[in-house]
Design an enzyme around this catalytic site. Sequence first.
Site, PDB file in Angstrom:
ATOM      1  N   PHE A  50       0.860  -1.184   0.000  1.00 14.20           N
ATOM      2  CA  PHE A  50       0.000   0.000   0.000  1.00 14.20           C
ATOM      3  C   PHE A  50       0.892   1.227   0.000  1.00 14.20           C
ATOM      4  O   PHE A  50       1.672   1.447   0.923  1.00 14.20           O
ATOM      5  CB  PHE A  50      -0.944   0.058   1.214  1.00 14.20           C
ATOM      6  N   LYS A  93       2.594  10.927   7.348  1.00 19.51           N
ATOM      7  CA  LYS A  93       1.777  10.704   8.546  1.00 19.51           C
ATOM      8  C   LYS A  93       2.290  11.407   9.807  1.00 19.51           C
ATOM      9  O   LYS A  93       2.008  12.578  10.007  1.00 19.51           O
ATOM     10  CB  LYS A  93       1.619   9.210   8.766  1.00 19.51           C
ATOM     11  N   ASP A 148       9.292   2.977   1.629  1.00 19.91           N
ATOM     12  CA  ASP A 148       8.110   3.753   2.016  1.00 19.91           C
ATOM     13  C   ASP A 148       7.944   3.591   3.525  1.00 19.91           C
ATOM     14  O   ASP A 148       7.445   2.576   4.009  1.00 19.91           O
ATOM     15  CB  ASP A 148       6.884   3.235   1.258  1.00 19.91           C
TER      16      ASP A 148
HETATM   17  N1  PMP Z   1       2.457   4.674   2.107  1.00 16.32           N
HETATM   18  C1  PMP Z   1       2.096   3.885   3.114  1.00 16.32           C
HETATM   19  C2  PMP Z   1       3.004   2.801   3.581  1.00 16.32           C
HETATM   20  C3  PMP Z   1       0.868   4.079   3.748  1.00 16.32           C
HETATM   21  O1  PMP Z   1       0.504   3.289   4.757  1.00 16.32           O
HETATM   22  C4  PMP Z   1       0.029   5.125   3.291  1.00 16.32           C
HETATM   23  C5  PMP Z   1      -1.323   5.406   3.925  1.00 16.32           C
HETATM   24  N2  PMP Z   1      -1.885   4.432   4.689  1.00 16.32           N
HETATM   25  C6  PMP Z   1       0.463   5.921   2.220  1.00 16.32           C
HETATM   26  C7  PMP Z   1       1.683   5.677   1.665  1.00 16.32           C
HETATM   27  C8  PMP Z   1      -0.389   7.032   1.666  1.00 16.32           C
HETATM   28  O2  PMP Z   1      -0.461   8.110   2.532  1.00 16.32           O
HETATM   29  P1  PMP Z   1      -1.619   9.215   2.383  1.00 16.32           P
HETATM   30  O3  PMP Z   1      -2.903   8.567   2.742  1.00 16.32           O
HETATM   31  O4  PMP Z   1      -1.198  10.299   3.315  1.00 16.32           O
HETATM   32  O5  PMP Z   1      -1.599   9.645   0.949  1.00 16.32           O
END
Ligand code: PMP
Length: 719
Positions: free
Chosen positions: A444, A558, A529
């Site tokens: 994700f 986040k 990520d």
């Molecule tokens: N990368 C990871 C590993 C995530 O868990 C998330 C959101 N859960 C995102 C990217 C995307 O972040 P956002 O919702 O702030 O766009």
Amino acid sequence: MTALDPRPIPLPSGQTARLQIVGAASALGAPHPGTAQGPAALRDALIERLRAHNPSARWMDTLQADTAPPPADAAMPVRLAAVGEFACQLAERIAALDAGAFPFVVGGDHAVAIGTWRGIARRLGGAPGLIWVDAHLDSHTDATTHSGNIHGMPLAALLGEGAPALADVPGPRLDPARVCVIGARDWENEEHERLARLGVRIFDMTEIHRRGLAAIFADALEIVRGEHGFGVSIDLDALDPLALPAVTCPAADGIEPRALADALLMLRGRDDFIALEIVEYRPDLDPHGHDAAWVAELAIAALGPATCALRARERHFGARNYAPLPVVFHRGEGVWLWDVEGRRYLDMMSAYSAVSFGHAHPRLLRALEEQARRLALTSRAYSNDRLPPLLERLCALFGYERALPMNTGAEAVETALKAARKWAHKIKGVPADRAEIIACEGNFHGRTIAIVGLSSEPAYRDGFGPFPPGLLRVPYGDADALEAAITPRTAAFLVEPIQGEGGIVLPPPGYLARCADICRRHDVLLIADEVQTGLGRTGRLLACEHDGIRPDGVILGKALGGGLLPVSAFLADERVMQVFTPGDHGSTFGGNPLAAAVAWAALDVLEDEGLVERAATLGSRWLARLARLRSPRIREVRGRGLFIGIELADGPPSAATAAEWLLARGLLTKDTHQRVLRLAPPLIVEEKELDWAADVLEELFAKETPTTTDGVLETAVPR
Ligand code: PMP
């Protein structure tokens, strides 16, 4: 009519009664004229704030006494007559409010209550129950008063005691068995004896300290409920003068205003709550409007819409891209959240790690407020004085040469993908527009078209194609598969060091180190990520540290925004970052001074509160405790730091059912991928809170077959 019929579907009616506000600008019962100015002083700000929650709110009028007030030294009968007359006038006005409207009276001194509640009783054709929130008992009569102040008599009068000028204001008398006083801390014997004789229950401050206001409020609701419903009359004197400087009862130790606001939330959604009154606001003692803001807060708590009305609106007016658990939050503090009906929940979700430092962290709030007042946004057409130090600090802390600020996680992932592609084309030598990105099954990384093009989840992709070319996937945990997928055109391998949304999936030992080695050998960028795993969540600053690797690029998001703002960043060395030139990538909001100030403070909190170490210690102890949960329903408990997943065995309950059951018990979790319950509390969580959560989980897994019902929220304990 097309399939996209634009006609609005009518909302269920009657979910929020029209709110009609009447000011009662009288100080006839008080020794000081200040309260007479209360309604006018409160009016504009109160109505503005209330309307944001209850758009039906309307200020009907502000009643003034018909006749001039008698001089302060006038004889008692003259003053009683003046108060009684005003009460008749007010009762008349209240009785005449629209049928079906919800009356809210803003006083005036507390003697106006005689008019309010007689008027309400007349509207209803019988007396309602009444919760009287007050430092005093207000149950003197002209025969027993020590001070001679008539605002010390209204409760006695409403119960039918004392001078006819007050007691006989037309309308049904209250039934003492359905009246109670909350917050008393200053009274005289005669009043106490009167209420005891009549059988009015008094919850004094000693009892409130002992049992907590929420428990007392719940008892009070039992006392006052019945035919014609019940109302609430709040004398601001009940509140703690240390918290509200304009409180006129000098006796120390009143109710904490936040506790009262939380308790008042219990009134929402009760169709037997029929009227509210707030009195004794003294604008002359509140030059900065601090106490007035609390009046609005109390009114909103009591009069805002309830869970069902809010969810109906969300369902009706919102797009249907979420199916939220059945709870509506209203306030958060630390690891706790309160719903709109006053129930408290332990947050084990932390907004997918965005709230790693807890809700409303005072230091983060201060940074936000100070910077918002000074400068929030100029765009990167100019430089601002907050971003450069943040960039320097991010580079120093994470060990990279450059940082590129964005807002959401997905934007930072996109930034990383753009950097990787351009690096491949301009530096690695991949022919134009042929660069490839490899990601993992079960990943994700966000929701943009390019990113869902990398996803293996059909629901994220269905209908959103065509996707950009050059996006590939390999199984997570299989380094050989990565090596096999790499071609001379491969720009980057994008990987989560622990898959979060995929179900808290830990890579096999040595996997990331092997991937790093493979990438190095094939001149492929390894991009981690760490949007969800970074900033201490797993007990290390970056989760990659568990595997001893240093990726070529790191994506943060986040928690970097301190749970207050979307703040993300892509970090890499000059080798990669050199591909960006002015104008080829950017974001209006990225790197704004407000975000930079909050991110700076978030890093301060992370360091000063030792949260990385805390996540490591608390997390490993908690994981050990959870791993001891014995149940055929659990397949595996796994995680690192405070990033833990409980994978359920096949069969009931599903993770979604379990999450709803836990919600009803006051524990917030979320199912991910049908079978995994995610547990990721703010890193500031205390051990005792984790223990409590473990107890609740134990209870869940000890149950035969936990099921959810429509009424799940009924069982959540108000605290
Ligand atoms: N990368 C990871 C590993 C995530 O868990 C998330 C959101 N859960 C995102 C990217 C995307 O972040 P956002 O919702 O702030 O766009």
